[in-house]
Structure formats: C-alpha cells, structure tokens
Design an enzyme around this catalytic site. Structure first.
Site, PDB file in Angstrom:
ATOM      1  N   GLU A 257       0.810  -1.216   0.000  1.00  0.00           N
ATOM      2  CA  GLU A 257       0.000   0.000   0.000  1.00  0.00           C
ATOM      3  C   GLU A 257       0.851   1.278   0.000  1.00  0.00           C
ATOM      4  O   GLU A 257       0.904   2.007   1.004  1.00  0.00           O
ATOM      5  CB  GLU A 257      -0.991  -0.026   1.170  1.00  0.00           C
ATOM      6  CG  GLU A 257      -1.938  -1.221   1.067  1.00  0.00           C
ATOM      7  CD  GLU A 257      -3.101  -1.196   2.034  1.00  0.00           C
ATOM      8  OE1 GLU A 257      -3.067  -0.409   2.992  1.00  0.00           O
ATOM      9  OE2 GLU A 257      -4.053  -1.965   1.813  1.00  0.00           O
ATOM     10  N   GLU A 357      -4.657  -8.891  -1.402  1.00  0.00           N
ATOM     11  CA  GLU A 357      -5.199  -8.650  -0.059  1.00  0.00           C
ATOM     12  C   GLU A 357      -6.671  -8.279  -0.130  1.00  0.00           C
ATOM     13  O   GLU A 357      -7.093  -7.495  -0.978  1.00  0.00           O
ATOM     14  CB  GLU A 357      -4.441  -7.539   0.667  1.00  0.00           C
ATOM     15  CG  GLU A 357      -4.907  -7.369   2.128  1.00  0.00           C
ATOM     16  CD  GLU A 357      -4.188  -6.241   2.853  1.00  0.00           C
ATOM     17  OE1 GLU A 357      -2.948  -6.190   2.773  1.00  0.00           O
ATOM     18  OE2 GLU A 357      -4.875  -5.419   3.484  1.00  0.00           O
TER      19      GLU A 357
END
Length: 512
Positions: A257, A357
């Site tokens: 991220e 994810e």
C-alpha cells in the site's frame, strides 16, 4: 477481553450440525472432539453428468447434487423461459484467457499468535482446513516482511539506529514463533506447492524521512542514493534469512500500500520512485544475489486497484523497470468496477495481475452471509477481468478481529475462540465462498469464454474454467433477493437448465 457469547444451534448442512447464529446466517463450529467435516474434492464422472456444489444464506454449505446435460442438438435449443429472472449463457472452451495461479491467505503475526494460543491439535486442524486435500487446498501464502498492523507491536527487522551495514538485521521472535513454524507445517500438509511472497509495510524508522515506522514517510534522499541501496540489501537479507529455514520465496511486492499514510507501519511511494528504485537499486541487487527475474517474481503497486492504470503505465513503459517486474499486485478496497483492470491487461498482456489482499474491515460479523457474498463477487469479478488468483488477508483471527496493535480489527474466514473451554473455532461463511473457487480451480486451470445469450432481471454473475484434469468448472454468484432460472450451454456437451436460489453461490463441475 476478547470473549464473546454466541448461541449454538443445530443446522443439518453444517459439519457436525453445530453453528453459531449471527447477522443474516451462521458460522460452523469446529472442535477437537468434533472437527469440521472435510471439504470434498470433485471426482471424475461420466460424460453428461454434472456435479453441483451450493452454498447460500439460508443454509447450504457446499451441498452437493447430481444433474445431467440433455442430449439435444444445442443449435435447436431455445432460451429457458420459465421465469422473469433469467441467466442463459454459452460456454466456449476453445476461447481461452489467463491461466489461474492460485488462491491463499497471509501468514501474519496475528494468525500465528492465534494458532499458538489455540493449541497444537486445533492449529493443525485449521491449517488442514486451509491447505490439505481435506480443506481449501490453498497454494499461495503472503508473508509480511517485518511487522504490520496485525502484529502485537510495531517493528522492523533492523531497528538499530543508523545500522547502515545491516549488521544487526535479524529475524524476530515473531518470524521464529508465529510465521515460520506454521508456514513449514502448511508446506507439509499442502496438496499443491505453496508459492510464497513477501511484502514490506515499512523500512526501519532510521531509513525514513519522518524517522518513524508509522505515518507514511519515504526513504531518505533521492532514489538510487545511500538509503535506497540499503533498503534493497534489506530485501536480500530477508530472503536469505527465510531460505536458511528452508522457506523459499516465489515473489515479493516492492511495498504494501504505497499510498497509505497510516498509524501503523507504512511508507509512501510514487509510481516514479518505485520505477526508479527497480532500475537503480532493487532489480540489480536482486540479480547480483541470485534472485533475478527468472528466479523471483517482483510485483509493483500492491494497493487498491483504482490507481492501477497510472502505476502500470508509468513503470512498465520503461524497459529496464519492466525487465525487473513480473506483474501487478492489487487490493480490493475500492468501490470502482474491476473493468479498471482491463486496460492494464490489454496494454501489458505479458504482465500478470494478482489480487493480494482482501478482508471485511469493520470487525467480526459472526455468521454474515453478506461477507461471503462480497468475497465471492470480488473473486469472480477479478478472475473475469484477468487476475490470475486471489489472496485473502489473515488466515486466523480471534473473536475481536485481532490481535492488532493499533486496534484495526477486521474479519477472517476462520475465527478462534479460546474463551471457550474446550477451545473452538468457527468457519465463517466466507470460508465456504472461498471453497467454491480454490477447491475447484487448481493451479494451471484456464478461464474460458462465457457468452451471455439472455440475462434479464438479475445481476447474477458467471465464469467458466478448464482444469488440468480436463474438467469444466462453472461458477455462478447470485447476490439478488430472487431466484434465477439458469441455463448452461456448452458447445461440446449440451444444455443444462436449473435454478440458482437467491443469495447463493454455485459451482458446477463436469468432464468430457
């Protein structure tokens, strides 16, 4: 205190008939004395016979039924016309798309803490539920490099200030106690080879502009300079340390991220900085140490798919960066459609897309079928739009949705409850949603064409696949509140007319 109280009821379709009721459905109860039933594998059947597995809000959990294709000439058939809600599609096995890489979850510290706390027998049982031939047959595992929010503390693998030679780099007790033992056990149990990839949440604080493990910040100095090179060497240290424990990596992502500025481990990147890091530091360093592109798959991005076009265009447009990066990792935390994955695939068909994810990120919702629907819809849409696989977040959480050192509690397919004596764990509805894909689409399966002939008054979705053992797999997700009349045509086999109940996931398997 993580202990919560749930009502246990009898449910005929749940293993051992025991469930806990919650929200709009139920979770199955598994104990040492009464383990949850094995997840049955498909078995070869004669031509024309179809085996259907169904799970739904109102009770089914991989309920099995045998059906038959008709023997009529498919060119003479008309659309099934018994209902206002119709989904009629044609499977064309000769039109093939991406090969399926696999399905899996993450070996987080939180998962390991819960597996250790629930005891060796139930932890082995849980790992079987995920990796063995009696379970979901996972073949992909994600490993946080150092700590994440799903740890008991914030840490990296070298927190000694200004340790520029990485002399003090070392695996932590979390690696030794909570990750490595369960990865090794999963490898022993697994039906398929487990392909592991690592993802870092942050560099050590002393390498970063904000001198902090959390709240974003980036590596100090311009790309290619001292700290960027140290960070590249950190990856080598990590890969070698796990290799010393007989754990090899299939791949890594450059950063988890890269747009996340969070109160837990995080580090900020731009597409340009990641591109240049690959070119100047990481790519050459991996290659010098035996982890070149033919040995280790490097993935860019590893964040929400709504920004994927920009990152793919910026990084893969450079030939050197493209040489070092094999694919793109995406997360599901976006409200935009997966059609956003189409352009990156068309522009770079040689680069894979892997969903790395996903989780329901508002705490535990015991027994929520809506959670299962979100999983099934996202997995199928990802596969339809060129992804090669789908990797869940935590394998195992407690009844609070942790442990998590910043109280960022979420849900998981398996929830342990060590507040009960004897200990129990729960298979959430999303466990069964995952089974409809991972159990029936082994590595090497290929997505094939599904041409919609007639679709009215329904948003139900369908995908079709061919497996290495010559079966055809059709997966249907009906999140509507109404039943749907379903017609499957196969250009080589015939037609099947059936029904998809409201709030239901179905997997159909048939052989030539």
């Amino acid at each position: 205190n993580n202990t919560k109280t749930y009502t246990i009821i009898l449910q005929p379709d749940c293993p051992n008939h025991h469930t806990v009721v919650g929200h709009d459905s139920f979770a199955c109860v598994c104990t040492e004395q009464q383990p949850c039933a094995p997840v049955e594998s498909p078995k070869r059947t004669a031509a024309g016979i179809v085996t259907k597995w169904e799970s739904g809000r109102d009770g089914a959990r991989l309920r099995k039924q045998t059906l038959h294709f008709d023997k009529l000439d498919i060119h003479e058939l008309e659309t099934c016309a018994g209902s206002d809600n119709q989904l009629h599609f044609r499977v064309n096995r000769d039109v093939r798309y991406q090969e399926i890489f696999g399905f899996g979850g993450a070996f987080t510290d939180a998962s390991g803490i819960n597996l250790e706390k629930i005891g060796p027998k139930l932890s082995d049982q849980i790992l079987r539920d995920y990796f063995s031939s009696d379970g979901l047959e996972y073949n992909v595992g994600r490993i946080p490099i150092g700590g994440s929010d799903f740890s008991a503390r914030g840490y990296s693998l070298d927190d000694t200030p200004e340790d520029k030679t990485l002399k003090h780099f070392n695996l932590t007790h979390e690696d030794i106690d909570y990750k490595i033992p369960y990865i090794q056990k999963a490898k022993q149990l697994a039906t398929h080879e487990i392909r592991l990839f690592g993802s870092p949440w942050s560099a050590p604080a002393w390498m970063k502009t904000n001198n902090n493990l959390v709240n974003g910040g980036s590596l100090k100095g311009p790309v290619g300079s001292e700290y960027w090179q140290i960070w590249a060497k950190y990856f080598i240290k990590y890969l070698n340390a796990y290799k010393a424990h007989n754990i090899s990596h299939w791949g890594i992502t450059v950063q988890n991220e890269p747009y996340a500025n969070t109160r837990w481990n995080s580090m900020l990147w731009t597409p340009e900085s990641m591109r240049d890091f690959l070119i100047k530091n990481l790519g050459p360093e991996l290659e010098r140490n035996g982890y070149g592109p033919d040995k280790l798959k490097v993935m860019i991005w590893d964040h929400n798919f709504d920004k994927v076009e920009e990152w793919v265009h910026t990084i893969f447009a450079d030939k050197t960066a493209s040489k070092y990066a094999a694919g793109t990792a995406i997360h599901w935390y976006s409200h935009l459609p997966q059609t956003m994955l189409d352009k990156p695939y068309v522009e770079h068909p040689d680069k894979f897309i892997l969903a790395t994810e996903a989780c329901i990120d508002n705490g535990i919702k015991m027994g929520s079928w809506n959670n299962a629907e979100q999983y099934a819809q996202d997995i199928l849409q990802d596969l339809i739009h060129h992804t090669i696989g789908w990797v869940d977040w935590n394998l195992v959480l407690d009844t609070q949705g942790g442990p998590n050192w910043v109280q960022n509690f979420v849900d998981a397919p398996i929830i342990v409850d060590y507040g009960k004596q004897p200990h129990v764990y729960y298979r959430q509805p999303q466990y069964y949603a995952l089974a409809h894909f991972s159990k029936f689409l082994p590595p090497g399966s290929v997505r094939v064409d599904t041409n919609i002939v007639d679709q009215r008054n329904t948003s139900a979705m369908v995908g079709a696949f061919r497996t290495p053992n010559k079966s055809t797999v059709v997966i249907v997700v009906n999140n509507d509140n109404n039943d749907v009349e379903l017609t499957i045509e196969d250009t080589k086999t015939g037609r099947l007319a059936t029904k998809v109940a409201a709030k239901t996931i179905q997997t159909y398997v048939y052989y030539d």
